[in-house]
Design a protein around this motif. Structure first.
Motif, short mmCIF file in Angstrom:
data_model
loop_
_atom_site.label_atom_id
_atom_site.label_comp_id
_atom_site.label_asym_id
_atom_site.label_seq_id
_atom_site.Cartn_x
_atom_site.Cartn_y
_atom_site.Cartn_z
N LEU A 1 0.83 -1.21 0.00
CA LEU A 1 0.00 0.00 0.00
C LEU A 1 0.87 1.26 0.00
CD1 LEU A 1 -2.90 -0.78 2.50
CD2 LEU A 1 -3.08 -0.39 0.03
N TYR A 2 1.92 1.26 0.82
CA TYR A 2 2.80 2.43 0.88
C TYR A 2 3.54 2.63 -0.44
CZ TYR A 2 1.95 2.83 5.91
OH TYR A 2 1.37 3.01 7.15
N ARG A 3 3.86 1.54 -1.14
CA ARG A 3 4.49 1.68 -2.45
C ARG A 3 3.53 2.36 -3.42
NH1 ARG A 3 3.76 -0.37 -6.82
NH2 ARG A 3 2.58 -2.15 -6.08
N GLU A 4 2.25 2.01 -3.34
CA GLU A 4 1.25 2.69 -4.18
C GLU A 4 1.15 4.17 -3.82
OE1 GLU A 4 -2.61 1.13 -5.25
OE2 GLU A 4 -2.04 -0.83 -4.37
N LEU A 5 1.24 4.47 -2.54
CA LEU A 5 1.11 5.86 -2.07
C LEU A 5 2.29 6.71 -2.51
CD1 LEU A 5 -0.36 7.99 -0.29
CD2 LEU A 5 1.01 7.12 1.63
N THR A 6 3.50 6.21 -2.32
CA THR A 6 4.69 7.04 -2.53
C THR A 6 5.46 6.74 -3.81
OG1 THR A 6 6.21 5.56 -1.35
CG2 THR A 6 4.99 7.19 -0.03
N GLY A 7 5.25 5.54 -4.37
CA GLY A 7 6.04 5.13 -5.51
C GLY A 7 7.44 4.68 -5.12
N GLU A 8 7.69 4.61 -3.83
CA GLU A 8 9.01 4.24 -3.30
C GLU A 8 8.90 2.93 -2.51
OE1 GLU A 8 11.84 6.09 -3.75
OE2 GLU A 8 10.70 7.51 -4.97
N PRO A 9 9.99 2.15 -2.50
CA PRO A 9 9.97 0.93 -1.68
C PRO A 9 10.13 1.27 -0.20
CG PRO A 9 12.11 1.18 -2.74
CD PRO A 9 11.22 2.29 -3.27
N THR A 10 9.59 0.42 0.65
CA THR A 10 9.76 0.54 2.10
C THR A 10 10.59 -0.64 2.57
OG1 THR A 10 7.66 1.70 2.38
CG2 THR A 10 8.53 0.58 4.31
N ASP A 11 11.57 -0.36 3.40
CA ASP A 11 12.44 -1.41 3.93
C ASP A 11 11.64 -2.25 4.93
OD1 ASP A 11 14.22 -2.46 6.16
OD2 ASP A 11 15.73 -1.87 4.67
N PRO A 12 11.45 -3.56 4.66
CA PRO A 12 10.63 -4.40 5.54
C PRO A 12 11.16 -4.47 6.97
CG PRO A 12 11.01 -5.50 3.45
CD PRO A 12 11.89 -4.28 3.46
N ALA A 13 12.47 -4.55 7.15
CA ALA A 13 13.02 -4.66 8.51
C ALA A 13 12.79 -3.36 9.28
CB ALA A 13 14.52 -4.98 8.44
N ARG A 14 13.00 -2.23 8.63
CA ARG A 14 12.76 -0.95 9.30
C ARG A 14 11.28 -0.74 9.59
NH1 ARG A 14 16.91 3.56 6.89
NH2 ARG A 14 18.73 2.69 7.92
N LEU A 15 10.43 -1.16 8.67
CA LEU A 15 8.99 -1.05 8.91
C LEU A 15 8.60 -1.88 10.12
CD1 LEU A 15 6.13 -0.04 7.89
CD2 LEU A 15 5.96 -2.31 6.91
N ALA A 16 9.10 -3.09 10.21
CA ALA A 16 8.77 -3.96 11.35
C ALA A 16 9.21 -3.33 12.66
CB ALA A 16 9.40 -5.34 11.16
N GLU A 17 10.40 -2.73 12.66
CA GLU A 17 10.91 -2.07 13.87
C GLU A 17 10.05 -0.86 14.24
OE1 GLU A 17 14.85 0.50 14.85
OE2 GLU A 17 15.20 -1.45 13.90
#
Length: 147
Positions: A18-34
């Motif tokens: 969903l965040y990729r759709e919002l920003t067009g940028e990837p989100t780091d899964p490990a940082r997101l989990a933290e």
């Protein structure tokens, strides 16, 4: 069937999309989990999801901020409002906004603020239909680089 509820850790992969759709940028899964673990431990953060038949199709985050002016009531900031392109025009954003507004009322917030990108004209029309109005203020953002 649509369900609005707080997002739990088992939905983080869908949230990244969903965040990729919002920003067009990837989100780091490990940082997101933290970061997710941190906000789940802090009652000032509310991360709601709109689930369609069990699949996360929309999300928003509300952050309660304590004010020190006037009656010293809290206010809420809404951030990262997104509904997947696959589920738009089904009322999910309206249901998410209604749910977060209810929670803001329950927490005695005196107002809710949000910002939306200048080019997101459809979103602006939606926010106005939800009762939000444009206030003549200047918004400023400074991006801080990491070291």
């Amino acid at each position: 069937m649509v369900t609005i509820r707080e997002i739990e850790a088992d939905s983080l992969t869908e949230l990244i999309e969903l965040y990729r759709e919002l920003t067009g940028e990837p989100t780091d899964p490990a940082r997101l989990a933290e970061a997710f673990a941190s906000i789940k431990a802090d009652s000032r953060y509310i991360l709601l999801g709109a689930y369609v038949d069990g699949e996360l199709m929309g999300s928003l985050m509300g952050i309660l901020c304590q004010d020190l002016v006037g009656d010293c009531r809290p206010f809420m900031v809404i951030e990262n409002v997104v509904v997947s392109a696959r589920a738009r025009r089904q009322g999910l954003a309206r249901q998410l906004m209604t749910a977060i507004e209810k929670l803001a009322h329950e927490r005695n917030c005196c107002y809710i603020i949000l910002v939306s990108g200048e080019k997101r004209k459809e979103a602006h029309v939606f926010y106005e239909k939800m009762g939000y109005r444009v206030e003549k203020v200047e918004g400023y953002r400074k991006h801080l680089s990491s070291h």
